[in-house]
Motif scaffolding. Structure first.
Motif, PDB file in Angstrom:
ATOM      1  N   ALA A  23       0.858  -1.282  -0.163  1.00  0.00           N
ATOM      2  CA  ALA A  23       0.135  -0.164   0.078  1.00  0.00           C
ATOM      3  C   ALA A  23       1.000   1.236   0.037  1.00  0.00           C
ATOM      4  O   ALA A  23       0.568   2.172  -0.812  1.00  0.00           O
ATOM      5  N   LEU A  24       1.851   1.160   0.876  1.00  0.00           N
ATOM      6  CA  LEU A  24       2.711   2.399   0.777  1.00  0.00           C
ATOM      7  C   LEU A  24       3.519   2.380  -0.535  1.00  0.00           C
ATOM      8  O   LEU A  24       3.414   3.804  -1.013  1.00  0.00           O
ATOM      9  N   ALA A  29       4.218   5.707  -5.729  1.00  0.00           N
ATOM     10  CA  ALA A  29       4.461   5.514  -6.894  1.00  0.00           C
ATOM     11  C   ALA A  29       3.127   6.495  -7.509  1.00  0.00           C
ATOM     12  O   ALA A  29       3.435   6.991  -8.542  1.00  0.00           O
ATOM     13  N   SER A  30       1.973   6.259  -6.958  1.00  0.00           N
ATOM     14  CA  SER A  30       0.777   7.293  -7.433  1.00  0.00           C
ATOM     15  C   SER A  30       0.997   8.666  -7.197  1.00  0.00           C
ATOM     16  O   SER A  30       0.927   9.162  -8.240  1.00  0.00           O
ATOM     17  N   ALA A  60      -2.172   5.805 -15.607  1.00  0.00           N
ATOM     18  CA  ALA A  60      -2.968   4.739 -15.104  1.00  0.00           C
ATOM     19  C   ALA A  60      -2.569   4.615 -13.626  1.00  0.00           C
ATOM     20  O   ALA A  60      -3.501   3.901 -12.865  1.00  0.00           O
ATOM     21  N   ILE A  61      -1.278   4.694 -13.459  1.00  0.00           N
ATOM     22  CA  ILE A  61      -0.810   4.353 -12.034  1.00  0.00           C
ATOM     23  C   ILE A  61      -1.758   5.307 -10.884  1.00  0.00           C
ATOM     24  O   ILE A  61      -2.114   4.577  -9.935  1.00  0.00           O
ATOM     25  N   PRO A  62      -1.955   6.532 -10.787  1.00  0.00           N
ATOM     26  CA  PRO A  62      -2.675   7.050  -9.912  1.00  0.00           C
ATOM     27  C   PRO A  62      -3.938   6.792 -10.069  1.00  0.00           C
ATOM     28  O   PRO A  62      -4.900   7.030  -9.004  1.00  0.00           O
ATOM     29  N   ALA A  68      -6.447   1.192  -4.845  1.00  0.00           N
ATOM     30  CA  ALA A  68      -5.990  -0.140  -4.412  1.00  0.00           C
ATOM     31  C   ALA A  68      -5.347   0.044  -3.052  1.00  0.00           C
ATOM     32  O   ALA A  68      -5.532  -0.491  -2.215  1.00  0.00           O
ATOM     33  N   ALA A  69      -4.458   1.268  -2.937  1.00  0.00           N
ATOM     34  CA  ALA A  69      -3.910   1.333  -1.738  1.00  0.00           C
ATOM     35  C   ALA A  69      -4.797   1.803  -0.666  1.00  0.00           C
ATOM     36  O   ALA A  69      -4.514   1.257   0.543  1.00  0.00           O
TER      37      ALA A  69
END
Length: 91
Positions: A23-24, A29-30, A60-62, A68-69
């Motif tokens: 999660a961290l 990364a987001s 897409a990552i953020p 998800a985190a």
């Protein structure tokens, strides 16, 4: 005057550590990708430039990583509360 906590110590499981660090990592990364998009836009990149190369993945990552985190943190908290509740009810 030191006093001991009435709650017994509950060991941290491997699954808890994996959830916490994943999660961290996803949240970090987001945030980095979010700032990369902001910086890219501020430097004069046009909308069509974001549609090619690595930018769709960066965008897409953020979009997927932050929710998800958040879900992982909620699951981690629920597991922790359940585990501490069970440990507190033992004789």
């Amino acid at each position: 005057m030191s006093s001991q906590s009435p709650e017994p110590d509950v060991p941290v499981r491997r699954v808890d550590r994996i959830l916490a660090f994943t999660a961290l990592g996803l949240a970090a990364a987001s945030i980095v990708c979010f700032f990369a998009i902001i910086i890219g836009t501020a430097t004069g990149m046009h909308q069509e430039d974001f549609g090619s190369g690595v930018w769709p993945v960066v965008a897409a990552i953020p979009y997927w990583g932050l929710p998800a985190a958040f879900v992982m943190i909620i699951v981690l908290l629920a597991m922790s509360f359940i585990r501490k509740g069970r440990a507190g009810s033992r004789p």
